[in-house]
Every structure is written in structure tokens, then in C-alpha cells.
Design an enzyme around this catalytic site. Sequence first.
Site, PDB file in Angstrom:
ATOM      1  N   ARG A   1      -3.206   5.946  -9.214  1.00 10.46           N
ATOM      2  CA  ARG A   1      -3.327   4.918  -8.182  1.00 10.46           C
ATOM      3  C   ARG A   1      -4.671   4.202  -8.318  1.00 10.46           C
ATOM      4  O   ARG A   1      -5.686   4.839  -8.578  1.00 10.46           O
ATOM      5  CB  ARG A   1      -3.219   5.614  -6.823  1.00 10.46           C
TER       6      ARG A   1
ATOM      7  N   CYS B   1       4.027  -2.498  -8.660  1.00  9.24           N
ATOM      8  CA  CYS B   1       2.711  -2.052  -8.189  1.00  9.24           C
ATOM      9  C   CYS B   1       2.843  -0.863  -7.227  1.00  9.24           C
ATOM     10  O   CYS B   1       3.181   0.221  -7.671  1.00  9.24           O
ATOM     11  CB  CYS B   1       1.953  -3.241  -7.605  1.00  9.24           C
TER      12      CYS B   1
ATOM     13  N   HIS C   1       2.674  -7.887 -10.880  1.00 11.03           N
ATOM     14  CA  HIS C   1       3.462  -8.523  -9.802  1.00 11.03           C
ATOM     15  C   HIS C   1       4.286  -9.710 -10.318  1.00 11.03           C
ATOM     16  O   HIS C   1       3.882 -10.859 -10.141  1.00 11.03           O
ATOM     17  CB  HIS C   1       2.516  -9.040  -8.709  1.00 11.03           C
TER      18      HIS C   1
ATOM     19  N   ARG D   1      -5.191  -4.535  -7.764  1.00 11.14           N
ATOM     20  CA  ARG D   1      -5.442  -3.109  -7.476  1.00 11.14           C
ATOM     21  C   ARG D   1      -4.308  -2.251  -8.048  1.00 11.14           C
ATOM     22  O   ARG D   1      -3.692  -1.413  -7.375  1.00 11.14           O
ATOM     23  CB  ARG D   1      -5.583  -2.891  -5.966  1.00 11.14           C
TER      24      ARG D   1
ATOM     25  N   GLU E   1       0.871  -1.182   0.000  1.00 10.14           N
ATOM     26  CA  GLU E   1       0.000   0.000   0.000  1.00 10.14           C
ATOM     27  C   GLU E   1       0.908   1.233   0.000  1.00 10.14           C
ATOM     28  O   GLU E   1       1.623   1.483   0.967  1.00 10.14           O
ATOM     29  CB  GLU E   1      -0.927  -0.062   1.215  1.00 10.14           C
ATOM     30  N   SER E   2       0.856   1.954  -1.114  1.00 12.88           N
ATOM     31  CA  SER E   2       1.836   3.033  -1.293  1.00 12.88           C
ATOM     32  C   SER E   2       1.681   4.151  -0.258  1.00 12.88           C
ATOM     33  O   SER E   2       2.674   4.778   0.116  1.00 12.88           O
ATOM     34  CB  SER E   2       1.745   3.594  -2.708  1.00 12.88           C
TER      35      SER E   2
ATOM     36  N   GLU F   1       6.734 -11.065  -9.058  1.00 10.29           N
ATOM     37  CA  GLU F   1       7.210 -11.909  -7.950  1.00 10.29           C
ATOM     38  C   GLU F   1       6.188 -12.981  -7.572  1.00 10.29           C
ATOM     39  O   GLU F   1       6.499 -13.898  -6.821  1.00 10.29           O
ATOM     40  CB  GLU F   1       7.578 -11.040  -6.735  1.00 10.29           C
TER      41      GLU F   1
HETATM   42  N1  GLN Z   1      -3.396   0.077  -4.666  1.00  8.25           N
HETATM   43  C1  GLN Z   1      -2.156  -0.047  -3.954  1.00  8.25           C
HETATM   44  C2  GLN Z   1      -1.572   1.314  -3.619  1.00  8.25           C
HETATM   45  O1  GLN Z   1      -2.147   2.308  -3.888  1.00  8.25           O
HETATM   46  C3  GLN Z   1      -1.158  -0.871  -4.724  1.00  8.25           C
HETATM   47  C4  GLN Z   1      -1.613  -2.310  -4.800  1.00  8.25           C
HETATM   48  C5  GLN Z   1      -0.509  -3.296  -4.870  1.00  8.25           C
HETATM   49  O2  GLN Z   1       0.680  -2.994  -4.638  1.00  8.25           O
HETATM   50  N2  GLN Z   1      -0.867  -4.527  -5.127  1.00  8.25           N
HETATM   51  O3  GLN Z   1      -0.504   1.382  -3.094  1.00  8.25           O
END
Ligand code: GLN
Length: 201
Positions: A111, A82, A175, A140, A51-52, A177
Site C-alpha cells: 500500500r 488502485c 487510474h 498514491r 482509500e482501501s 478511469e
Molecule cells: N493509497 C490508497 C489506499 O491505500 C489508494 C489510493 C488510490 O486509490 N488512489 O487505499
Amino acid sequence: MNARATIGVLALQGAFDAHVQHLNALDTDVRLVKTESDLQAVNGLVIPGGESTTMSNLLVASGLGKTLTKKIDAGFPVFGTCAGMIMMAHSIIDGRPDQIVLNAMDIQVRRNGYGRQNDSFEQDIDIKSFDTPFHALFIRAPIIEKVGDDVEVFSTVNGHPVLVRQGTALASSFHPELVPDLRVHEIFISIVHESNSSQVR
Ligand code: GLN
């Protein structure tokens, strides 16, 4: 002779363990990065998904954000997936107003850009220089809305870049990974080795 490179994985928050496993599978030296001294000991850094906004808070609170920005300005290799890609952007749409960016590449990201209905999806994508498609998982995921002239686009989905490189910075909105395929991580390892050997010389 090249010194052996150590690759760091930012471990403040998010899905860092899967990156560690991929890097181990590629026979690299890996170190989790939680402190300044960890950061100083590595030759490149993976910034994972998660989650950024939380990652931003933790980068500010730990002081790592400032050090990392300085290192990036000096050419330190980084690979963001991500949320990690959001952190590396030049600017964020739909971020939290106080969310910091590391400005590692000239990209603008939205985002959660793939929206609620499509919160998560998977797709085989073509990646420049790969002989066969790569199975990409988007969770997401952010959309890359704009890229600068110096950004190299390796793959697109519906017209939006999803894997990009600028200098020693690499970023994916998916992703890599979370699938067994190691090829995207291999790209980053070769970026780190290139940059490491040019510094050792
Ligand atoms: N939606 C997330 C964010 O805003 C990112 C999602 C993810 O890293 N899988 O950070």
C-alpha cells in the site's frame, strides 16, 4: 444468444463516478452497487480507487464483503483500480492490521508503495496487445510486489507489474478511469461478456 451484461461499480466510497462515465461511453448497462441486491443484479463489478482502509470498513459493515468474496470464488468478474486493486489482493504489506482482502488474485501489494516523494506521477506505459502507449496516472498507488504463476502481467513500470489479470479478475495500480482512453475498460467488458455468455449457455 447472449443476455446483455450489466456492469456494477462499487459505490461505497472513492472515485466511482469516472468509471460510470467510461462504461457509459462504451455503451454498457451500468448500475451503482451499494447493497446486496445491487450486487446480485450485476454480471461483474468495478472496485474503484479511493482509500482501501475505509472501503474495507464499509465492505464489512454493509455485509457486502462476504457476499462478494463468495461470488469471486465462484468466478464473478471484478476489476480493481488502485485502492480497488489493494482490495483484490491476496495479501497487503503496510495495510492496516484489520483491513480485509477479497483474495481475487494471487498478488501481494504494498500500500502507498510508490512513496511520499512520488505520491503521484504519470507515465506513458506499454500494454500487451495495445498498438500505442497508454497514459497512466498513479495516485498514491500501490506497488505489486509479487504475482503468482497464474497471473498474467500486461504491463510493468520499473520492473513492477501495473496491469494484471487472473481468470476473470483484472487489476491496475493506475487510474484508467481518469484519462479519456477507454481501452483498459474494454478489456474488462470483454471479460464480463465472455463469462456471461459461458453462464447463459
Ligand atoms: N493509497 C490508497 C489506499 O491505500 C489508494 C489510493 C488510490 O486509490 N488512489 O487505499
